[in-house]
Design a protein around this motif. Sequence first.
Motif, mmCIF file in Angstrom:
data_model
loop_
_atom_site.group_PDB
_atom_site.id
_atom_site.type_symbol
_atom_site.label_atom_id
_atom_site.label_comp_id
_atom_site.label_asym_id
_atom_site.label_seq_id
_atom_site.Cartn_x
_atom_site.Cartn_y
_atom_site.Cartn_z
ATOM 1 N N TYR A 106 -3.526 -7.140 -4.908
ATOM 2 C CA TYR A 106 -2.817 -6.722 -5.979
ATOM 3 C C TYR A 106 -1.541 -7.112 -5.827
ATOM 4 C CZ TYR A 106 -6.610 -3.638 -8.161
ATOM 5 O OH TYR A 106 -7.675 -2.921 -8.704
ATOM 6 N N ASN A 149 0.632 -1.277 -0.098
ATOM 7 C CA ASN A 149 0.023 0.034 -0.027
ATOM 8 C C ASN A 149 0.845 1.170 -0.083
ATOM 9 O OD1 ASN A 149 -2.178 -1.664 0.184
ATOM 10 N ND2 ASN A 149 -2.258 -1.764 2.220
ATOM 11 N N VAL A 206 -11.250 -6.146 -3.850
ATOM 12 C CA VAL A 206 -10.307 -5.919 -4.857
ATOM 13 C C VAL A 206 -10.415 -6.268 -6.275
ATOM 14 C CG1 VAL A 206 -7.725 -6.838 -5.418
ATOM 15 C CG2 VAL A 206 -8.338 -6.325 -2.965
ATOM 16 N N ASP A 224 -12.428 -3.271 -8.099
ATOM 17 C CA ASP A 224 -11.717 -2.377 -8.048
ATOM 18 C C ASP A 224 -11.062 -2.502 -9.348
ATOM 19 O OD1 ASP A 224 -10.351 0.334 -6.913
ATOM 20 O OD2 ASP A 224 -8.799 -0.879 -7.295
ATOM 21 N N GLN A 271 -15.397 0.641 -1.645
ATOM 22 C CA GLN A 271 -15.719 0.033 -0.236
ATOM 23 C C GLN A 271 -17.128 0.678 0.241
ATOM 24 O OE1 GLN A 271 -12.199 1.575 1.275
ATOM 25 N NE2 GLN A 271 -11.242 -0.354 1.670
ATOM 26 N N ARG A 324 -0.893 -4.376 -3.113
ATOM 27 C CA ARG A 324 -1.944 -3.330 -2.538
ATOM 28 C C ARG A 324 -3.114 -4.471 -2.008
ATOM 29 N NH1 ARG A 324 -5.295 0.215 -6.324
ATOM 30 N NH2 ARG A 324 -6.266 1.585 -4.804
ATOM 31 N N LEU A 380 -7.550 0.431 -0.589
ATOM 32 C CA LEU A 380 -8.368 1.002 -1.406
ATOM 33 C C LEU A 380 -9.118 1.955 -0.852
ATOM 34 C CD1 LEU A 380 -10.118 -2.370 -2.738
ATOM 35 C CD2 LEU A 380 -8.276 -1.150 -3.617
ATOM 36 N N GLY A 382 -13.015 3.910 0.494
ATOM 37 C CA GLY A 382 -12.917 4.250 -0.914
ATOM 38 C C GLY A 382 -14.181 4.105 -1.644
ATOM 39 N N VAL A 427 -6.732 -4.835 0.516
ATOM 40 C CA VAL A 427 -8.015 -4.018 0.627
ATOM 41 C C VAL A 427 -7.847 -2.759 1.733
ATOM 42 C CG1 VAL A 427 -8.620 -5.395 2.804
ATOM 43 C CG2 VAL A 427 -10.388 -4.525 1.327
#
Length: 161
Positions: free
Chosen positions: A51, A8, A108, A111, A88, A73, A78, A85, A75
């Motif tokens: 990710y 992140n 994820v 997204d 979310q 990356r 996000l 986000g 959750v």
Amino acid sequence: MRVTFTANGKPVEADDVWEGESLLYVLRERVGLPGSKNACEQGECGSCTVYLDGTPVCSCLVAAGQVQDREVRTVEGLTDGEELGLVQQAFVDAGAVQCGFCTPGLLVQTDALLDRSPQPSDTDIREALSGNLCRCTGYEKIMDAVRLASARKCQKVGTSE
Ligand code: FES
Ligand code: FES
């Protein structure tokens, strides 16, 4: 062994990682990122999706040593600053979260879907989320959440142009 990677956007380091330890374990137990869930540990449920260098992967199937110097990356990444986000918030607003075990992986994958296809058809959504199992919701609320996130994302892009 020591594994260093970016999680992140921040550099992280895990010591005493044993060979064969999964990225999921390292995230949850060693670097303080418990958002990704361990529901099957066999690559079957998608609840551990993160990710890795921009591509969604099941972190239970990735050996920790494979992420050396790479970007992860989760959750937790996000969010929009201190706020939830867009994806979310859409899951919360659509009532798509029950026990929540499947939710991090769905977030994820959603997204990633909306990044490559901001206005996905229902077929696109079902296909994109086909590897993410949910035992609680019956999936309709999840479909609603993805449609809501898509609408909000398109509205946001429209108003910022
Ligand atoms: S915990 Fe990784 S796919 Fe189920
Ligand atoms: S909300 Fe419980 S598994 Fe999906």
